[in-house]
Design a protein around this motif. Structure first.
Motif, PDB file in Angstrom:
ATOM      1  N   CYS A  85       0.823  -1.370   0.092  1.00 57.21           N
ATOM      2  CA  CYS A  85       0.006   0.131   0.057  1.00 57.21           C
ATOM      3  C   CYS A  85       0.880   1.348   0.062  1.00 57.21           C
ATOM      4  O   CYS A  85       0.589   2.155   0.949  1.00 57.21           O
ATOM      5  N   ILE A  86       1.811   1.418  -0.973  1.00 63.03           N
ATOM      6  CA  ILE A  86       2.513   2.434  -0.820  1.00 63.03           C
ATOM      7  C   ILE A  86       1.702   3.882  -1.550  1.00 63.03           C
ATOM      8  O   ILE A  86       2.386   4.961  -1.330  1.00 63.03           O
TER       9      ILE A  86
ATOM     10  N   ASN B 259      -0.926   4.687  -0.487  1.00 61.99           N
ATOM     11  CA  ASN B 259      -1.323   5.480   0.889  1.00 61.99           C
ATOM     12  C   ASN B 259      -0.399   6.289   1.749  1.00 61.99           C
ATOM     13  O   ASN B 259      -0.626   7.155   2.523  1.00 61.99           O
ATOM     14  N   SER B 260       0.897   6.140   1.412  1.00 55.98           N
ATOM     15  CA  SER B 260       2.108   6.531   2.333  1.00 55.98           C
ATOM     16  C   SER B 260       1.913   8.041   2.621  1.00 55.98           C
ATOM     17  O   SER B 260       2.398   8.479   3.679  1.00 55.98           O
TER      18      SER B 260
ATOM     19  N   GLU C 155      -0.899   8.962   4.923  1.00 57.07           N
ATOM     20  CA  GLU C 155      -0.318   8.366   6.218  1.00 57.07           C
ATOM     21  C   GLU C 155       0.741   9.074   6.965  1.00 57.07           C
ATOM     22  O   GLU C 155       0.683   9.410   8.299  1.00 57.07           O
ATOM     23  N   GLY C 156       1.611   9.495   6.122  1.00 59.67           N
ATOM     24  CA  GLY C 156       2.735  10.354   6.698  1.00 59.67           C
ATOM     25  C   GLY C 156       2.352  11.549   7.178  1.00 59.67           C
ATOM     26  O   GLY C 156       2.747  12.120   8.243  1.00 59.67           O
TER      27      GLY C 156
ATOM     28  N   LYS D 254      13.344   3.696   0.563  1.00 61.13           N
ATOM     29  CA  LYS D 254      12.408   2.374   0.587  1.00 61.13           C
ATOM     30  C   LYS D 254      11.764   2.158  -0.543  1.00 61.13           C
ATOM     31  O   LYS D 254      11.184   1.204  -0.975  1.00 61.13           O
ATOM     32  N   TYR D 255      11.310   3.506  -1.153  1.00 58.99           N
ATOM     33  CA  TYR D 255      10.276   3.372  -2.373  1.00 58.99           C
ATOM     34  C   TYR D 255      11.135   3.073  -3.749  1.00 58.99           C
ATOM     35  O   TYR D 255      10.822   2.382  -4.685  1.00 58.99           O
TER      36      TYR D 255
END
Length: 102
Positions: free
Chosen positions: A7-8, A10-11, A14-15, A86-87
């Motif tokens: 679920c990248i 959404n990041s 969410e951040g 990370k992405y």
């Protein structure tokens, strides 16, 4: 949309939500009621937009950046988003998997 378990997409939200929660813990640590919580979050979002200068916007607030963009839509300032490792690693891993299956 990304695949299940990845679920990248959404990041970013969410951040931002995590940042707002951190600000709440600092500015309003003793919220006791739902009404106090609503008022606290309204004030926190106002603080974030109008009083919290962002390093990525060269010391401007998000409201200042938006006002500049609306005033000069054709020559707005570009603020690049720093790519998170990370992405980059995630997409590199996906590319490697595609090569292996091809």
């Amino acid at each position: 949309m990304s695949r299940v378990g990845r679920c990248i997409d959404n990041s970013p939200l969410e951040g931002w939500q995590g940042l707002i929660k951190e600000i709440r813990e600092v500015l309003y640590p003793n919220v006791a009621t739902f009404e106090e919580m609503k008022k606290a979050y309204k004030n926190i979002i106002d603080y974030y937009h109008h009083h919290d200068p962002q390093e990525r916007f060269e010391g401007k607030t998000t409201a200042q950046v938006r006002a500049d963009a609306r005033a000069n839509p054709k020559q707005g300032t570009y603020y690049p988003i720093k790519q998170a490792k990370k992405y980059l690693d995630f997409w590199k891993n996906i590319a490697n998997k595609k090569k292996q299956t091809a």
